[in-house]
Design an enzyme around this catalytic site. Sequence first.
Site, short mmCIF file in Angstrom:
data_model
loop_
_atom_site.label_atom_id
_atom_site.label_comp_id
_atom_site.label_asym_id
_atom_site.label_seq_id
_atom_site.Cartn_x
_atom_site.Cartn_y
_atom_site.Cartn_z
N GLY A 13 0.79 -1.23 0.04
CA GLY A 13 0.03 0.15 -0.04
C GLY A 13 0.80 1.38 -0.06
N LEU A 94 -10.62 -7.25 -12.72
CA LEU A 94 -12.16 -7.01 -12.34
C LEU A 94 -12.82 -7.69 -13.68
CD1 LEU A 94 -11.73 -3.63 -10.65
CD2 LEU A 94 -12.39 -5.85 -9.69
N HIS A 110 -0.69 2.19 -13.55
CA HIS A 110 0.20 1.19 -14.13
C HIS A 110 1.83 1.92 -14.27
CE1 HIS A 110 1.24 -2.30 -16.49
NE2 HIS A 110 1.76 -1.49 -17.42
N GLU A 144 -10.66 -4.36 -20.54
CA GLU A 144 -9.45 -5.11 -20.89
C GLU A 144 -8.29 -4.56 -19.95
OE1 GLU A 144 -12.12 -4.45 -24.45
OE2 GLU A 144 -11.10 -2.93 -22.94
N GLU A 173 8.56 6.71 -7.30
CA GLU A 173 8.56 7.98 -6.58
C GLU A 173 7.65 8.72 -7.45
OE1 GLU A 173 12.59 9.72 -6.66
OE2 GLU A 173 13.15 8.12 -5.44
#
Length: 218
Positions: A13, A94, A110, A144, A173
């Site tokens: 996290g 999902l 991402h 997708e 970062e």
Amino acid sequence: MSRAVAVLISGGGSNLQALIESCALPDSAARIVLVISNRPDAYGLVRAREAGIPTAVVDHRKFIDRFDFESNIDALLRQAGVELVCLAGFMRVLTPHFVDAWRDRTLNIHPSLLPAFPGLHTHARALDAGVRLAGCTVHLVRSEVDIGPILMQAAVPVLEDDDDASLAARVLEVEHQAYPRALQLLARGDLVIEGEQVRPADPIVPPARLLLHPLLRS
């Protein structure tokens, strides 16, 4: 009024922590009302509890299929009055049913400059390709994997002596900068989604720069 946000996690996290700190600022347009993990041992749950944020565990291993698993998450989101969902290291794909139910309200980050290097092993693939810039992308979620309207990108240089670990650390970062910024822009209504494109809500006064780059002032 700030918009209610839930964060879905599976691990440590660190991006969740960046979102927590951003949403705790007095002028934040978003507030985190719930953190959900599919793993009961995720350290991100500790981060959330230390910040006084309600948490829930929906262990995917206890459900017969993905629909049942996601239905439980969906119920928790709606009970908490969630308006926006942030995926932060949530390691479950999902289904279209869930994605469509939360269309244009679910964000993901991402670790590549999409559409380059979707999927896994992004840093190794970037190094193998010999690119000179790497980075991250905050985007809205579609059915997708790693596809969807781009909200913000952040670029970092790839250095001659980089390996997977050093490049990943540099990208992480800027992930911690880009994700909170993108969430704030969307929560404030500074961005408009038109199909698969994102544009400033006010073209005369555009929002803060949507590209974070070491050679540009953000």
